[in-house]
Design a protein around this motif. Structure first.
Motif, short mmCIF file in Angstrom:
data_model
loop_
_atom_site.label_atom_id
_atom_site.label_comp_id
_atom_site.label_asym_id
_atom_site.label_seq_id
_atom_site.Cartn_x
_atom_site.Cartn_y
_atom_site.Cartn_z
N GLN A 18 -3.34 6.64 8.28
CA GLN A 18 -3.71 6.00 9.93
C GLN A 18 -3.90 4.62 9.81
N GLU A 19 -4.73 4.09 8.73
CA GLU A 19 -5.02 2.69 8.84
C GLU A 19 -3.71 1.88 8.76
N ILE A 20 -3.16 2.25 7.95
CA ILE A 20 -1.64 1.53 7.58
C ILE A 20 -0.72 1.49 8.96
N VAL A 21 -0.87 2.86 9.53
CA VAL A 21 0.18 2.70 10.74
C VAL A 21 -0.61 1.91 11.93
N THR A 22 -1.84 1.96 11.94
CA THR A 22 -2.66 1.05 13.23
C THR A 22 -2.35 -0.49 12.55
N ALA A 23 -2.55 -0.83 11.59
CA ALA A 23 -2.02 -2.14 11.23
C ALA A 23 -0.59 -2.62 11.30
N ASN A 28 4.09 -8.33 4.76
CA ASN A 28 3.01 -8.89 5.75
C ASN A 28 2.30 -7.73 6.09
N LEU A 29 2.48 -6.53 6.06
CA LEU A 29 1.38 -5.34 6.35
C LEU A 29 0.68 -5.35 5.39
N ALA A 30 1.01 -5.52 3.95
CA ALA A 30 -0.05 -5.75 2.88
C ALA A 30 -1.12 -6.89 2.97
N ASN A 31 -0.40 -7.88 3.60
CA ASN A 31 -1.50 -9.23 3.73
C ASN A 31 -2.48 -8.91 4.86
N GLU A 32 -1.84 -8.22 5.85
CA GLU A 32 -2.62 -8.02 6.89
C GLU A 32 -3.94 -7.07 6.59
N LEU A 33 -3.76 -6.12 5.51
CA LEU A 33 -4.72 -4.96 5.11
C LEU A 33 -5.52 -5.73 3.94
N LYS A 34 -4.92 -6.88 3.51
CA LYS A 34 -5.62 -7.59 2.42
C LYS A 34 -5.55 -6.50 1.02
N VAL A 35 -4.34 -5.93 0.94
CA VAL A 35 -4.24 -5.06 -0.20
C VAL A 35 -2.87 -5.42 -0.96
N TYR A 36 -2.64 -4.85 -2.14
CA TYR A 36 -1.29 -5.04 -2.67
C TYR A 36 -0.49 -4.00 -2.33
#
Length: 238
Positions: free
Chosen positions: A22-27, A44-52
């Protein structure tokens, strides 16, 4: 002496337990709304979430699967409550509900309109309710299939075109060039077009420089969906 590999500043190696789908889809929806479909990537999604990126792949296999998840979330529960009781009003309500969702998230329109990947967001409850309602109205066999396709095309087609992407690169220059080109129409060669330019420019397909997020085509949309329903009803009478 061995040294530990350095991590990029501000990036946390979330595990599959600490990062939810859910956190991934929301981002992902947040990126779409803010930056558009061109910026919609796993990196870009990984950068948004600050994860690898590997933390995302624990939950979602690839970009196509992510698109399906995004579409499923945005277009959840589109059918109006009265869909079965009045198929005409039900189809009109479905199309209006779809357009309303796209108006809230206009940058999703290209992802739905140009990719069969969106089919992965199957909503069998919606499909069943549309088919059963059209069947009760009188459509059978191949005509039921064709009526169903007409309803889905009406729901998606007009709105997808209305919210088509405006070029991001040199967008102001592109808009001004389009505006100038439209207004320079030769009145002698194209008298009907020139004579109606006041109501046509930026409010009609092909002759516009802004999409529905800025210049909505409300009246045309209502005429279109009414025409679709009238056409389906005419088929039933035949």
């Amino acid at each position: 002496m061995t040294t530990k590999p350095r991590r990029k500043p501000g990036r946390r190696p979330k595990s599959d337990e600490s990062l939810s789908k859910q956190e991934i889809v929301t981002a992902a929806i947040r990126i779409l709304d803010r930056d558009g479909a061109e910026a919609f990537s796993m990196r870009n999604l990984a950068n948004e979430l600050k994860v690898y990126p590997t933390a995302i792949y624990w939950h979602i296999a690839n970009r196509n699967a992510l698109i399906a998840e995004v579409i499923t979330k945005i277009l959840f529960d589109l059918l109006p409550e009265n869909f079965e009781s009045d198929w005409r009003e039900g189809v009109l309500g479905l199309c209006r509900n779809y357009r309303s969702r796209i108006k809230q998230h206009p940058n999703i329109a290209p992802l739905i309109g140009v990719q069969l990947v969106s089919n992965a967001s199957l909503d069998f409850e919606m499909i069943e309710r549309i088919l059963s309602t059209l069947e009760k109205a009188g459509f059978k066999n191949e005509e039921l299939r064709d009526a169903y396709n007409t309803v889905i095309a009406a729901m998606v087609g007009y709105t997808t075109q209305e919210f088509a992407m405006v070029p991001k690169e040199s967008s102001d220059a592109w808009s001004e060039a389009m505006k100038s080109s439209i207004r320079s129409v030769d009145a002698e060669r194209y008298p009907t077009t020139a004579g109606n330019l006041g109501v046509m420019e930026n409010q009609s397909y092909i002759m516009r420089w802004e999409n529905g997020a800025v210049a909505p085509l409300d009246a045309g949309f209502e005429m279109f969906i009414q025409a679709v329903v009238d056409g389906l009803e005419a088929r039933l009478r035949r």
